[in-house]
Design a protein around this motif. Sequence first.
Motif, PDB file in Angstrom:
ATOM      1  N   VAL A 151      -5.432   3.139   6.262  1.00 30.88           N
ATOM      2  CA  VAL A 151      -4.883   3.079   4.905  1.00 30.88           C
ATOM      3  C   VAL A 151      -3.528   2.383   4.969  1.00 30.88           C
ATOM      4  CG1 VAL A 151      -4.064   4.410   2.924  1.00 30.88           C
ATOM      5  CG2 VAL A 151      -6.085   5.185   4.199  1.00 30.88           C
ATOM      6  N   ALA A 152      -3.309   1.405   4.105  1.00 27.75           N
ATOM      7  CA  ALA A 152      -2.031   0.688   4.057  1.00 27.75           C
ATOM      8  C   ALA A 152      -1.072   1.417   3.122  1.00 27.75           C
ATOM      9  CB  ALA A 152      -2.240  -0.739   3.579  1.00 27.75           C
ATOM     10  N   ILE A 153       0.117   1.714   3.617  1.00 29.67           N
ATOM     11  CA  ILE A 153       1.179   2.334   2.823  1.00 29.67           C
ATOM     12  C   ILE A 153       2.392   1.434   2.954  1.00 29.67           C
ATOM     13  CG2 ILE A 153       2.582   4.383   2.434  1.00 29.67           C
ATOM     14  CD1 ILE A 153       0.409   5.991   3.862  1.00 29.67           C
ATOM     15  N   GLU A 154       2.562   0.559   1.974  1.00 26.71           N
ATOM     16  CA  GLU A 154       3.568  -0.507   2.037  1.00 26.71           C
ATOM     17  C   GLU A 154       3.323  -1.327   3.307  1.00 26.71           C
ATOM     18  OE1 GLU A 154       7.431   1.157   1.452  1.00 26.71           O
ATOM     19  OE2 GLU A 154       7.006   1.799  -0.603  1.00 26.71           O
ATOM     20  N   ASP A 155       4.285  -1.382   4.234  1.00 30.78           N
ATOM     21  CA  ASP A 155       4.121  -2.209   5.436  1.00 30.78           C
ATOM     22  C   ASP A 155       3.511  -1.439   6.605  1.00 30.78           C
ATOM     23  OD1 ASP A 155       5.192  -4.438   4.189  1.00 30.78           O
ATOM     24  OD2 ASP A 155       7.242  -3.949   4.782  1.00 30.78           O
ATOM     25  N   GLN A 156       3.186  -0.167   6.386  1.00 30.17           N
ATOM     26  CA  GLN A 156       2.624   0.646   7.448  1.00 30.17           C
ATOM     27  C   GLN A 156       1.103   0.780   7.266  1.00 30.17           C
ATOM     28  OE1 GLN A 156       6.361   3.317   6.637  1.00 30.17           O
ATOM     29  NE2 GLN A 156       5.030   4.401   8.066  1.00 30.17           N
ATOM     30  N   VAL A 157       0.405   0.954   8.389  1.00 30.89           N
ATOM     31  CA  VAL A 157      -1.027   1.235   8.371  1.00 30.89           C
ATOM     32  C   VAL A 157      -1.239   2.527   9.146  1.00 30.89           C
ATOM     33  CG1 VAL A 157      -3.328   0.452   9.028  1.00 30.89           C
ATOM     34  CG2 VAL A 157      -1.633  -1.207   8.245  1.00 30.89           C
ATOM     35  N   VAL A 158      -1.946   3.480   8.547  1.00 33.19           N
ATOM     36  CA  VAL A 158      -2.112   4.797   9.147  1.00 33.19           C
ATOM     37  C   VAL A 158      -3.562   5.241   9.042  1.00 33.19           C
ATOM     38  CG1 VAL A 158      -1.451   5.935   6.986  1.00 33.19           C
ATOM     39  CG2 VAL A 158      -1.277   7.190   9.140  1.00 33.19           C
TER      40      VAL A 158
END
Length: 340
Positions: free
Chosen positions: A303-310
């Motif tokens: 899941v992309a959360i702004e510039d992060q992927v988790v």
Amino acid sequence: MSEPVLSVADLRVWYGTDRGAVRAVDGVSFDLYPGETLGLVGESGCGKTTLGRGVMGLLPRAASVEGVVDFGGQNLVRAKPKTLQRLRGPQLGMIFQEPLTRLNPLMRVSEHFEEALSAHEPGTPKAQIRDRAIDTLRAMGIPPTRYRAYPHEFSGGMRQRIMIALALVLRPKFVVADEPTTALDVLVEAQIISILADLRAGFDTSLLFITHNLGIVAEACDRVAVMYAGRIVEQGPVTEVFARPQHPYTEALLRSTISLNTTGLHYIPGAPPDLIDPPGGCRFNPRCEHAMTVCARQFPHPVAIEDQVVECWLHGPDELIEPGGREPLVREELSVADEA
């Protein structure tokens, strides 16, 4: 943004054993751009070194490798051994964790450089080899007077600098640094970090920096990838991941670090899973204080959360979660033996 120097997609590295396949790297994807340093962190046994060696094609013959490691439009996973040998050195560099296991004790430092440059740049005059080697060593803080010394005549920190110099003398575009500061004192550690920073600035080299030390990642890396049980569970810019960790494992790692402001010790209960028989669903769920029913049943999606992927069900996608999946996961408390 420019094209990635290295693009890894769904890389898998499994080792065969009598008990079954060890899923050391199990579906890892990331990109690395020119002049960028990506820090790879996680507990021991999570697959960091195997990932670094898998990218370089330096795995045992018994290992099974699948996926894509795109370097200059070529998939290194499918490349022939001679192609990989030609790329290693001028294009791909590796800084190993323990210099004494890589430096031949019967060879002088000068002979190590002569062997490397002659193998990859045949026909190079000896005088030119010497000049390039000495210039590279001087950049590492090693004087020319030590050029003909043997490895045992150097301290641990200086041997590590020689390893870095050997990796850099051919000016590769991409370097894997496998815990290059392990067992070094903090002053030498700071010097090594400074040298690697100069490398990026001077040659636009991309670096995969494997380490346990989150402080080094904060100081020396642009982005961070957090690895757990063969998977990268979170990745993104260092400042954002450290300020706002999205995965419970990342949060627990950061909480476990010690600083001048530390007033109490924190740890992650339990131990990393057996990679031959990992738990179903999210592999962190047996140790996660936020675990839900869905975490034990379904593998999380990126899941992309702004510039992060988790990869964590706390962030959805909601449409893939079964009814009742967000109920807290009920399980027995960890015993003292489990935590040990």
